[in-house]
Design a protein around this motif. Sequence first.
Motif, mmCIF file in Angstrom:
data_model
loop_
_atom_site.group_PDB
_atom_site.id
_atom_site.type_symbol
_atom_site.label_atom_id
_atom_site.label_comp_id
_atom_site.label_asym_id
_atom_site.label_seq_id
_atom_site.Cartn_x
_atom_site.Cartn_y
_atom_site.Cartn_z
ATOM 1 N N PHE A 253 -1.646 1.293 -3.300
ATOM 2 C CA PHE A 253 -2.974 0.397 -3.501
ATOM 3 C C PHE A 253 -3.541 0.994 -2.039
ATOM 4 O O PHE A 253 -3.013 1.331 -0.967
ATOM 5 C CB PHE A 253 -2.503 -0.900 -3.060
ATOM 6 C CG PHE A 253 -2.219 -1.958 -4.239
ATOM 7 C CD1 PHE A 253 -3.226 -2.619 -4.764
ATOM 8 C CD2 PHE A 253 -1.134 -1.698 -5.012
ATOM 9 C CE1 PHE A 253 -3.063 -3.347 -6.069
ATOM 10 C CE2 PHE A 253 -0.645 -2.164 -6.283
ATOM 11 C CZ PHE A 253 -1.823 -3.172 -6.771
ATOM 12 N N ASP A 254 -5.092 0.945 -2.376
ATOM 13 C CA ASP A 254 -6.024 1.393 -1.124
ATOM 14 C C ASP A 254 -6.991 0.211 -1.147
ATOM 15 O O ASP A 254 -7.060 -0.603 -1.888
ATOM 16 C CB ASP A 254 -6.338 2.662 -1.297
ATOM 17 C CG ASP A 254 -7.007 3.321 -2.584
ATOM 18 O OD1 ASP A 254 -7.651 2.179 -2.988
ATOM 19 O OD2 ASP A 254 -6.713 4.217 -3.068
ATOM 20 N N THR B 230 -5.997 2.174 -13.861
ATOM 21 C CA THR B 230 -6.812 3.443 -13.758
ATOM 22 C C THR B 230 -6.317 4.094 -12.130
ATOM 23 O O THR B 230 -7.041 5.021 -12.124
ATOM 24 C CB THR B 230 -8.178 2.797 -13.260
ATOM 25 O OG1 THR B 230 -8.149 1.681 -12.171
ATOM 26 C CG2 THR B 230 -8.899 2.243 -14.619
ATOM 27 N N ASN B 231 -5.398 3.405 -11.443
ATOM 28 C CA ASN B 231 -5.097 4.124 -10.169
ATOM 29 C C ASN B 231 -3.800 5.125 -10.649
ATOM 30 O O ASN B 231 -2.815 4.700 -10.788
ATOM 31 C CB ASN B 231 -4.564 3.115 -9.136
ATOM 32 C CG ASN B 231 -3.987 3.667 -7.966
ATOM 33 O OD1 ASN B 231 -3.466 4.716 -7.899
ATOM 34 N ND2 ASN B 231 -4.295 2.862 -7.017
ATOM 35 N N THR C 93 -9.941 0.544 -2.547
ATOM 36 C CA THR C 93 -10.615 0.518 -3.623
ATOM 37 C C THR C 93 -10.099 -0.348 -4.796
ATOM 38 O O THR C 93 -10.420 -0.473 -5.949
ATOM 39 C CB THR C 93 -10.945 2.062 -4.212
ATOM 40 O OG1 THR C 93 -9.583 2.514 -4.629
ATOM 41 C CG2 THR C 93 -11.448 2.964 -3.149
ATOM 42 N N ASP C 94 -8.694 -0.496 -4.557
ATOM 43 C CA ASP C 94 -8.148 -1.536 -5.467
ATOM 44 C C ASP C 94 -8.435 -3.092 -5.408
ATOM 45 O O ASP C 94 -7.627 -3.528 -4.404
ATOM 46 C CB ASP C 94 -6.620 -1.220 -5.466
ATOM 47 C CG ASP C 94 -6.237 0.062 -5.929
ATOM 48 O OD1 ASP C 94 -6.371 0.356 -6.871
ATOM 49 O OD2 ASP C 94 -5.671 0.997 -5.111
ATOM 50 N N HIS C 95 -9.131 -3.614 -6.183
ATOM 51 C CA HIS C 95 -9.461 -4.831 -5.943
ATOM 52 C C HIS C 95 -9.101 -5.828 -7.238
ATOM 53 O O HIS C 95 -9.190 -7.085 -7.002
ATOM 54 C CB HIS C 95 -11.074 -5.132 -5.983
ATOM 55 C CG HIS C 95 -11.567 -4.356 -4.951
ATOM 56 N ND1 HIS C 95 -11.532 -4.422 -3.501
ATOM 57 C CD2 HIS C 95 -12.654 -3.111 -4.953
ATOM 58 C CE1 HIS C 95 -12.140 -3.648 -2.864
ATOM 59 N NE2 HIS C 95 -12.963 -2.758 -3.683
ATOM 60 N N ASN C 96 -8.556 -5.374 -8.202
ATOM 61 C CA ASN C 96 -7.997 -6.122 -9.216
ATOM 62 C C ASN C 96 -6.720 -5.492 -9.758
ATOM 63 O O ASN C 96 -6.592 -4.261 -10.203
ATOM 64 C CB ASN C 96 -8.956 -6.236 -10.469
ATOM 65 C CG ASN C 96 -8.425 -6.988 -11.515
ATOM 66 O OD1 ASN C 96 -7.854 -6.539 -12.624
ATOM 67 N ND2 ASN C 96 -8.732 -8.452 -11.784
ATOM 68 N N CYS C 97 -5.631 -6.188 -9.864
ATOM 69 C CA CYS C 97 -4.183 -5.451 -10.299
ATOM 70 C C CYS C 97 -4.354 -5.093 -11.794
ATOM 71 O O CYS C 97 -3.605 -3.949 -12.061
ATOM 72 C CB CYS C 97 -3.258 -6.670 -10.074
ATOM 73 S SG CYS C 97 -2.864 -7.043 -8.317
ATOM 74 N N TYR D 293 -0.721 4.827 -8.740
ATOM 75 C CA TYR D 293 0.031 3.588 -8.869
ATOM 76 C C TYR D 293 0.861 3.971 -10.389
ATOM 77 O O TYR D 293 1.916 3.704 -10.594
ATOM 78 C CB TYR D 293 -0.907 2.342 -9.156
ATOM 79 C CG TYR D 293 -0.116 1.252 -9.664
ATOM 80 C CD1 TYR D 293 0.463 0.291 -8.509
ATOM 81 C CD2 TYR D 293 0.105 1.006 -10.840
ATOM 82 C CE1 TYR D 293 1.165 -0.998 -9.172
ATOM 83 C CE2 TYR D 293 0.807 -0.121 -11.262
ATOM 84 C CZ TYR D 293 1.289 -1.045 -10.610
ATOM 85 O OH TYR D 293 1.925 -2.101 -10.964
ATOM 86 N N ARG E 288 0.878 -1.168 -0.069
ATOM 87 C CA ARG E 288 -0.152 -0.007 0.000
ATOM 88 C C ARG E 288 0.925 1.307 -0.027
ATOM 89 O O ARG E 288 0.636 2.147 -0.627
ATOM 90 C CB ARG E 288 -0.949 -0.005 1.177
ATOM 91 C CG ARG E 288 -1.880 -1.045 1.263
ATOM 92 C CD ARG E 288 -2.782 -1.079 2.693
ATOM 93 N NE ARG E 288 -3.604 -2.244 2.619
ATOM 94 C CZ ARG E 288 -3.385 -3.349 3.196
ATOM 95 N NH1 ARG E 288 -2.325 -3.241 4.002
ATOM 96 N NH2 ARG E 288 -4.156 -4.509 3.290
ATOM 97 N N THR F 220 -5.927 -1.774 -11.503
ATOM 98 C CA THR F 220 -5.524 -0.802 -10.867
ATOM 99 C C THR F 220 -4.233 -0.202 -11.638
ATOM 100 O O THR F 220 -3.793 0.896 -11.818
ATOM 101 C CB THR F 220 -4.695 -1.452 -9.627
ATOM 102 O OG1 THR F 220 -5.875 -1.494 -8.817
ATOM 103 C CG2 THR F 220 -3.788 -0.559 -8.790
#
Length: 277
Positions: free
Chosen positions: A144-145, A157-158, A147-151, A161, A139, A154
């Motif tokens: 990562f936080d 869209t993150n 709201t990040d459920h799929n690598c 990251y 994290r 992420t």
Amino acid sequence: MASESREQLRDFLRSRRARLNPADVGMLAGGRRRTPGLRREEVAVLAGVGVSWYTWLEQGRDITVSAEVLDAISTALRLSEPEREHLYLLAGLNPPRTRVARTTAVTQELRQLVDAWSPRPAMLQDRYWNVLAVNDSTRAVFGFDETDHNCLITFFTNARYRDAQVHWTSIAPDVVAAFRADAAHFPGDPGFTRVIDDLSAVSSEFVELWARHDVAAHAQAVKAAHHPEVGDLIFDKTTLVVADHPDWRLELFNPRPGTETAHRVERLMRIRLAAPA
């Protein structure tokens, strides 16, 4: 089949047959038996194959076998998944992919391993690249936080990251190619379709890369990131398969020797611990 494999196949089938009684498979005992276990003709009936053919197989004769017949024999003999795979290998066929129990329950031991890897980043993913577990270092270092459920999602869209990835543009095609290769092992699996559809709806970059139809394997890699608080970080990434969940991957990030990464990550974690809750 080589002669040694034939001998092992013979002994294996005999031992599996000997451990079963007719009552175990819903059959009548049929009088006194000189030896324990099922008779060959009973196994043949249960598997739906000819008695002579099954006898030849158990004798280790060089005959042609199919996956369908081996599955039928596996069911008749009540073979476990490892035993079924062993039967395939002895018969000279490639075993099918292990039928894994579909569960996302992560054991306490796995969670402890991920957490114990800190202050180095670590994460556990399922076949769809969904995040099953991450440690505090992941994290802090990669952004990562909750709201990040799929690598994969992420990765595209993150914003935090993406900004931290020094070589994001050059590695993006390989990331998408690896996801396509993983999805190909599970044709028709709606879990992959959901990830692809969700990401396609929000990322034109992903749509463009997905349309290339490139494929690539997972490999040990170097991951470079730039953190706004501690500077450049370089990790050796190693991906391990979880033995009892072969569609789960454990990703471990180790600070590259000869760099300041280890000291900088430790400093970052101290900053995080000192920060007010």
